[in-house]
Design a protein around this motif. Structure first.
Motif, mmCIF file in Angstrom:
data_model
loop_
_atom_site.group_PDB
_atom_site.id
_atom_site.type_symbol
_atom_site.label_atom_id
_atom_site.label_comp_id
_atom_site.label_asym_id
_atom_site.label_seq_id
_atom_site.Cartn_x
_atom_site.Cartn_y
_atom_site.Cartn_z
ATOM 1 N N ASN A 175 95.893 -11.173 55.138
ATOM 2 C CA ASN A 175 96.708 -12.059 54.296
ATOM 3 C C ASN A 175 98.034 -11.408 53.893
ATOM 4 O O ASN A 175 98.412 -11.399 52.721
ATOM 5 C CB ASN A 175 95.911 -12.473 53.050
ATOM 6 N N ILE A 176 98.722 -10.864 54.891
ATOM 7 C CA ILE A 176 100.075 -10.330 54.657
ATOM 8 C C ILE A 176 101.040 -11.466 54.983
ATOM 9 O O ILE A 176 101.415 -11.676 56.143
ATOM 10 C CB ILE A 176 100.352 -9.093 55.534
ATOM 11 N N ALA A 177 101.420 -12.219 53.984
ATOM 12 C CA ALA A 177 102.140 -13.473 54.203
ATOM 13 C C ALA A 177 103.505 -13.262 54.857
ATOM 14 O O ALA A 177 103.973 -14.126 55.602
ATOM 15 C CB ALA A 177 102.309 -14.196 52.861
ATOM 16 N N ALA A 178 104.156 -12.135 54.587
ATOM 17 C CA ALA A 178 105.520 -11.924 55.081
ATOM 18 C C ALA A 178 105.565 -11.246 56.445
ATOM 19 O O ALA A 178 106.651 -11.076 57.002
ATOM 20 C CB ALA A 178 106.313 -11.100 54.068
ATOM 21 N N TRP A 206 104.864 -7.071 64.684
ATOM 22 C CA TRP A 206 104.377 -5.689 64.549
ATOM 23 C C TRP A 206 104.385 -5.060 65.936
ATOM 24 O O TRP A 206 103.795 -5.599 66.878
ATOM 25 C CB TRP A 206 102.962 -5.685 63.959
ATOM 26 N N SER A 207 105.050 -3.925 66.041
ATOM 27 C CA SER A 207 105.104 -3.187 67.307
ATOM 28 C C SER A 207 104.927 -1.707 67.022
ATOM 29 O O SER A 207 105.010 -1.265 65.867
ATOM 30 C CB SER A 207 106.422 -3.432 68.040
ATOM 31 N N ALA A 208 104.642 -0.946 68.066
ATOM 32 C CA ALA A 208 104.427 0.499 67.903
ATOM 33 C C ALA A 208 104.963 1.219 69.123
ATOM 34 O O ALA A 208 104.867 0.730 70.257
ATOM 35 C CB ALA A 208 102.940 0.785 67.717
ATOM 36 N N SER A 209 105.528 2.384 68.877
ATOM 37 C CA SER A 209 106.049 3.220 69.974
ATOM 38 C C SER A 209 105.128 4.383 70.279
ATOM 39 O O SER A 209 105.208 4.977 71.353
ATOM 40 C CB SER A 209 107.450 3.730 69.612
ATOM 41 N N SER A 210 104.244 4.720 69.326
ATOM 42 C CA SER A 210 103.277 5.802 69.540
ATOM 43 C C SER A 210 101.861 5.216 69.459
ATOM 44 O O SER A 210 101.578 4.368 68.599
ATOM 45 C CB SER A 210 103.441 6.894 68.485
ATOM 46 N N LYS A 230 93.822 -10.526 59.853
ATOM 47 C CA LYS A 230 93.253 -11.794 59.380
ATOM 48 C C LYS A 230 94.234 -12.506 58.447
ATOM 49 O O LYS A 230 94.875 -11.874 57.613
ATOM 50 C CB LYS A 230 91.929 -11.515 58.660
ATOM 51 N N ASP A 231 94.286 -13.814 58.594
ATOM 52 C CA ASP A 231 95.073 -14.669 57.693
ATOM 53 C C ASP A 231 96.537 -14.246 57.615
ATOM 54 O O ASP A 231 97.179 -14.358 56.557
ATOM 55 C CB ASP A 231 94.463 -14.674 56.285
ATOM 56 N N CYS A 232 97.088 -13.778 58.717
ATOM 57 C CA CYS A 232 98.521 -13.496 58.795
ATOM 58 C C CYS A 232 99.163 -14.674 59.526
ATOM 59 O O CYS A 232 99.368 -14.650 60.754
ATOM 60 C CB CYS A 232 98.776 -12.173 59.515
ATOM 61 N N HIS A 233 99.474 -15.714 58.789
ATOM 62 C CA HIS A 233 99.809 -17.001 59.388
ATOM 63 C C HIS A 233 101.190 -17.032 60.026
ATOM 64 O O HIS A 233 101.480 -17.939 60.818
ATOM 65 C CB HIS A 233 99.697 -18.096 58.317
ATOM 66 N N GLU A 234 102.060 -16.071 59.709
ATOM 67 C CA GLU A 234 103.404 -16.031 60.298
ATOM 68 C C GLU A 234 103.491 -15.020 61.432
ATOM 69 O O GLU A 234 104.547 -14.899 62.068
ATOM 70 C CB GLU A 234 104.444 -15.688 59.219
ATOM 71 N N LEU A 235 102.446 -14.305 61.720
ATOM 72 C CA LEU A 235 102.464 -13.241 62.728
ATOM 73 C C LEU A 235 102.594 -13.826 64.134
ATOM 74 O O LEU A 235 101.823 -14.707 64.528
ATOM 75 C CB LEU A 235 101.182 -12.403 62.625
ATOM 76 N N THR A 236 103.562 -13.317 64.881
ATOM 77 C CA THR A 236 103.776 -13.788 66.250
ATOM 78 C C THR A 236 103.592 -12.695 67.293
ATOM 79 O O THR A 236 103.464 -13.005 68.480
ATOM 80 C CB THR A 236 105.198 -14.359 66.399
ATOM 81 N N LYS A 247 92.573 -16.359 62.328
ATOM 82 C CA LYS A 247 93.501 -17.272 61.659
ATOM 83 C C LYS A 247 94.937 -16.745 61.682
ATOM 84 O O LYS A 247 95.606 -16.627 60.654
ATOM 85 C CB LYS A 247 93.045 -17.540 60.221
ATOM 86 N N CYS A 248 95.387 -16.442 62.874
ATOM 87 C CA CYS A 248 96.786 -16.081 63.105
ATOM 88 C C CYS A 248 97.338 -17.121 64.086
ATOM 89 O O CYS A 248 97.428 -16.878 65.303
ATOM 90 C CB CYS A 248 96.915 -14.668 63.656
ATOM 91 N N GLU A 249 97.688 -18.274 63.567
ATOM 92 C CA GLU A 249 97.954 -19.444 64.402
ATOM 93 C C GLU A 249 99.247 -19.346 65.209
ATOM 94 O O GLU A 249 99.403 -20.051 66.213
ATOM 95 C CB GLU A 249 97.989 -20.701 63.525
ATOM 96 N N LYS A 250 100.162 -18.488 64.818
ATOM 97 C CA LYS A 250 101.447 -18.407 65.515
ATOM 98 C C LYS A 250 101.523 -17.236 66.492
ATOM 99 O O LYS A 250 102.573 -17.014 67.101
ATOM 100 C CB LYS A 250 102.583 -18.294 64.490
#
Length: 936
Positions: free
Chosen positions: A404-407, A411-415, A426-432, A450-453
């Motif tokens: 539930n991190i709304a903002a 998310w990417s990683a180099s290492s 879970k419940d990160c509805h804006e995550l693409t 529940k990460c619909e995007k």
């Protein structure tokens, strides 16, 4: 009977065997009395190990310290006890620094004599086994002087502790108390425990009782361990700061009350270790309240949870930010969870070198941060134009939860996260966007919920290290996917071709597909270990592509379940043809709305088709098929106007289950001579002569018939086992005068049947067994388990019947005298409203279990007494029975009774049964019982 010797006891371990002690509810007791000085309180680990050992192992472990003469005397005395045909109680006493005693009570008669053994120096008392409650009042007299107890372990308790140990609160020397089971009078017990000022360990983790409050536990100022299953018991302790030696406090609620729950209470608990959860941090009004709490000084903590209530009004982000910064823990912390924080940023202490090196688990839930810690990679938050910069990765992080991190947008990683094993988003509805799969080379579990995007999802499993995966409402195409290595894969409404790495699924045993598009058959062949396949709402899921040759595909699947099929019969037949090794085929709601072939259409029009032609031929060629289930497929088995009946099923079947077949009368089951199990549910037109032919073959063991008619009517002529019954003296049928159209087999004949279980329920024409039907039932002399909805005559002739279940009978008022067989062991009477009593001499002497459930007018047990063999008596949800005693009798309960259950009955009966606690091993009075007739 040998007399109970006087002993000076120091340690007692009593192991109670099954069965209650005669005279006080019981059968056998064996135990061990051991004395070796006066041991001091031990550590939790060693004491738990000591207590959990059985008495037999205890005796074996210490037997080397006995002299040869002492061991010989013990064996001789033991033989004398065993050879006695009566119940005895004896104590074997030895001299010297080490003493042993064996207490044994037989089950053939007599009782333990209440001799007052001197227990003034008794230090350790351990009672094992769920039946020792039957001795608690007897032992209460024996242990009334045991004021020096240091250790008490009650395993399988089912009584009021005060009945066993009088004046329990006076055991001021007690160091260790463990209770396993269900105790009565919990409120008084908690009050007594709060006065045991020297107690070091209180273990209620396996105690099933519900305590009202543990508020006064702060009186136990020396307490080190308070073990409970529910963390809320920790949070209820008032002035917990007094427990300066406590080593585990799993939950603390800030300002739970106005006084006694201030955060500075934790500042005094420097011995805390393990896990600590601090809730309601939003109630801190100023950072000055944090001056006396220094989490950095709690060096033994390994898990810390900090939680704010997200539903609070008028949140102050700046204040919450300051509170979080001041709650910095020590550097050796392994797990951190932050929930509901309303500040703008993560705490600086989460990014120190110590956290980077030592942190193993991190959970961030419902936080309002503008960015996430750089050790997790690069993040783009909603409303931001640039990603945050990545820092040094957590070196030992094994589990990461982002909930539930709304903002959170990207998310990417180099290492790579080389040590990460569990990832939950879970419940990160804006995550693409998520990091690429190769950034998690050793991941064993991934949950994305529940990460619909979310646009890109890695193929499951992308690596052989992945053991579990759960995807729910992810992106535009994934509704539900569940994967477990070496076990199963479930998919709901998903594009399987792009989501599954079939090459890594070779060890999957069960594959469930629900509302999914086409699965390439060449990819399905990669599932080398697949044994079970379930499809639901997938008419084309296994249909080959245009370039594929369907004849080349053969799978070693043994169990196939097809549900909600909407395709043609031709396609269904082709799908079944892929699985030549089937042992179980389950078709549910399979009704074709399209005719596959012209001849099939014509056959249906002439009403000459039983099973569709292709499927019938396929099943005949399935030589390995042993179990067939057809449920709610009214059009799959069509009726026929042919004068000669045929059997549409493979004759090698051993199990057949039909549900919702509209007209069973147009085909025959008689050729299925290998059937062991047959279930017919809501099948119209059942031909009873088919049943009798199957019974006559001598193979059928289980027969279940629900909502059918004319089950035990046998029309003339009946050919059974290749013989014309009308010319067979032993199986001759005739018409009865009372019912001219009912033909039955007379009781004088001989009938061979292997049937051991019969269920006849919800059959309208069998609310009352006719004389003919009763006679037919009496022929099934091999029956061991019978479940019926009415009571026929002549049940006593079923000489092998062990279990009888009478369910939903609306005509039975009482049981007939002598109407039950003498072999009966278990009797269940469920939902029979008219029954009001069990008359005298209606229950056989062999009965061991009697269950009466939801019989609303039931009022009384048999006058005199119940069978002396009865061990279980259950009268539940019967509001009209007020007493277990007959009029003019003090008790109608046998001394063999081990379990008494009156849950859901009226309060007067419950009060009477509570008085039996301590004389009957198990007494259930509270709560509501749950009955599933199919599992009893």
């Amino acid at each position: 009977m040998p007399r109970l010797s006087y002993l000076t006891w120091s340690r007692v371990a009593v192991r109670l065997l099954r069965g209650p002690l005669r005279g006080v509810g019981g059968a056998q007791v064996s135990g061990l009395v051991h004395r070796r000085g006066s041991p001091s309180a031990r550590t939790t680990t060693s004491m738990s190990s000591q207590i959990s050992s059985t008495a037999a192992n205890f005796r074996t472990r210490h037997s080397t310290s006995l002299s040869h003469r002492e061991m010989r005397r013990a064996r001789v005395a033991q033989r004398e006890v065993d050879r006695s045909g009566r119940a005895v109680a004896t104590v074997l006493k030895f001299t010297g620094t080490t003493s042993y005693a064996l207490v044994r009570a037989g089950k053939d008669g007599g009782s333990i004599r209440k001799k007052s053994a001197k227990a003034t120096n008794l230090h350790t008392l351990m009672l094992f086994g769920e039946n020792h409650g039957s001795f608690c009042k007897l032992f209460g007299d024996m242990f009334q002087d045991a004021k020096a107890l240091r250790v008490i372990f009650l395993s399988g308790a089912s009584y009021d502790v005060e009945d066993l140990l009088h004046s329990f609160s006076q055991f001021v020397h007690l160091r260790y108390l463990r209770i396993k089971g269900y105790v009565l009078n919990e409120k008084m017990l908690v009050g007594s425990i709060s006065r045991l000022y020297n107690l070091l360990v209180l273990d209620l983790k396996e105690c099933q009782s519900i305590f009202d409050s543990t508020r006064e536990m702060s009186n136990l100022v020396k307490l080190r361990h308070f073990l409970v299953e529910d963390d809320s018991y920790h949070s209820e302790i008032f002035d917990v700061g007094k427990l300066k030696s406590i080593q585990e406090l799993r939950r603390f609620e800030v300002k739970r009350e106005k006084h006694g729950f201030e955060l500075n209470q934790l500042g005094q608990l420097l011995q805390l270790q393990g896990s600590l959860e601090i809730h309601n941090l939003e109630k801190i009004e100023a950072t000055s309240e944090l001056e006396e709490i220094k989490l950095v000084h709690l060096h033994h903590l390994n898990r810390l949870v900090l939680e704010w209530d997200t539903n609070q009004p008028n949140r102050d982000p700046e204040k919450e930010q300051g509170v979080l910064e001041r709650l910095d823990p020590h550097s050796n912390l392994q797990e951190v969870c932050i929930r509901g924080h309303g500040g703008c940023n993560y705490p600086t202490w989460l990014c120190t070198d110590f956290s980077v090196k030592n942190l193993e688990c991190l959970c961030l839930e419902h936080v309002a941060w503008k960015s996430l810690p750089p050790m997790l990679g690069e993040f783009l938050m909603v409303g931001e134009e640039r990603r945050s910069f990545a820092g040094q990765t957590f070196e030992n992080l094994k589990k990461l939860e982002l909930i539930n991190i709304a903002a959170l947008e990207k998310w990417s990683a180099s290492s790579p996260f080389s040590n990460l094993e569990v990832l939950i988003v879970k419940d990160c509805h804006e995550l693409t966007e998520l990091p690429l799969p190769h950034m998690f080379p050793n991941l064993q579990q991934i949950d994305i919920l529940k990460c619909e995007k979310l646009v890109s999802v890695p193929q499951i499993p992308w690596t052989s290290a992945l053991c579990k995966a759960k995807l729910l409402s992810v992106g535009a195409n994934i509704e539900d996917i569940y994967y477990k290595k070496n076990d199963q894969f479930d998919a709901l409404d998903s594009e399987l071709r792009n989501l599954l790495a079939f090459s890594n699924l070779s060890e999957i045993k069960t594959f469930t597909i629900c509302k999914c598009p086409n699965v390439p058959l060449d990819q399905l062949q990669l599932l080398k270990s697949l044994k079970g396949l379930v499809t639901d709402g997938c008419s084309n899921v296994l249909w080959p592509a245009e370039v594929e040759n369907s004849t080349q595909f053969k799978f070693a699947v043994e169990y196939l379940h097809i549900c909600n099929w909407g395709g043609t019969v031709k396609k269904l037949a082709q799908v079944i043809s892929y699985f030549p090794n089937l042992s179980v085929l389950d078709l549910q709601k399979v009704d074709s709305k399209e005719a596959g072939e012209v001849e099939e259409t014509e056959a249906i029009a002439r009403r000459q088709l039983l099973l569709p032609l292709q499927i019938k031929d396929l099943l005949e060629n399935q030589s390995s098929l042993r179990s067939l289930i057809i449920r709610d497929c009214p059009m799959l088995i069509s009726s026929s106007s042919l004068s000669s009946f045929c059997c549409p099923f493979p004759i090698l079947l051993r199990s057949l289950r039909l549900e919702g077949v509209k007209d069973v009368s147009m085909f025959t089951l008689a050729p299925l001579t290998n059937l062991i199990y047959l279930m017919l549910y809501d099948c119209e037109g059942l031909r009873s002569e088919d049943l009798w032919r199957l019974l006559g073959h001598g193979h059928l063991k289980v027969l279940e018939i629900w909502r059918a008619h004319n089950v035990f009517d046998v029309p003339e002529p009946l050919r059974m086992c290749g013989q014309d019954v009308s010319h067979n003296s032993s199986l001759q049928a005739h018409e009865t005068e009372e019912e001219p159209r009912t033909v039955v087999v007379p009781m004088g004949g001989h009938f061979s049947s292997s049937l051991t279980r019969l269920e006849l329920l919800s059959n309208d024409d069998m609310e009352h067994f006719t004389k003919a039907q009763s006679q037919a039932l009496q022929m099934l002399t091999s029956l061991e388990d019978l479940q019926i909805s009415s009571l026929p005559e002549g049940l006593s002739r079923l000489c092998n019947l062990k279990t009888l279940r009478i369910q939903g009978c609306g005509s039975i008022r009482s049981l007939p005298k002598g109407g039950l067989p003498g072999s009966l062991v278990e009797l269940y009477i469920w939902w029979c409203s008219p029954i009001w009593s069990l008359r005298k001499a209606t229950l056989p002497s062999s009965l061991t279990k009697l269950h009466v459930h939801k019989c609303t007018l039931f009022r009384s047990l048999p006058k005199g007494s119940l069978p002396s063999s009865l061990t279980v008596l259950s009268i539940t949800c019967c509001p009209d029975i007020w007493s277990l005693h007959s009029k003019g009798s003090n008790s109608s309960l046998p001394i063999s009774l081990q379990r008494l259950d009156v849950r859901g009955s009226n309060e007067k009966l419950k009060r009477q049964c509570r008085k039996l606690v301590g004389t009957i091993p198990i007494v259930k009075t509270e709560g509501l019982p749950y009955y599933d007739p199919s599992t009893v």
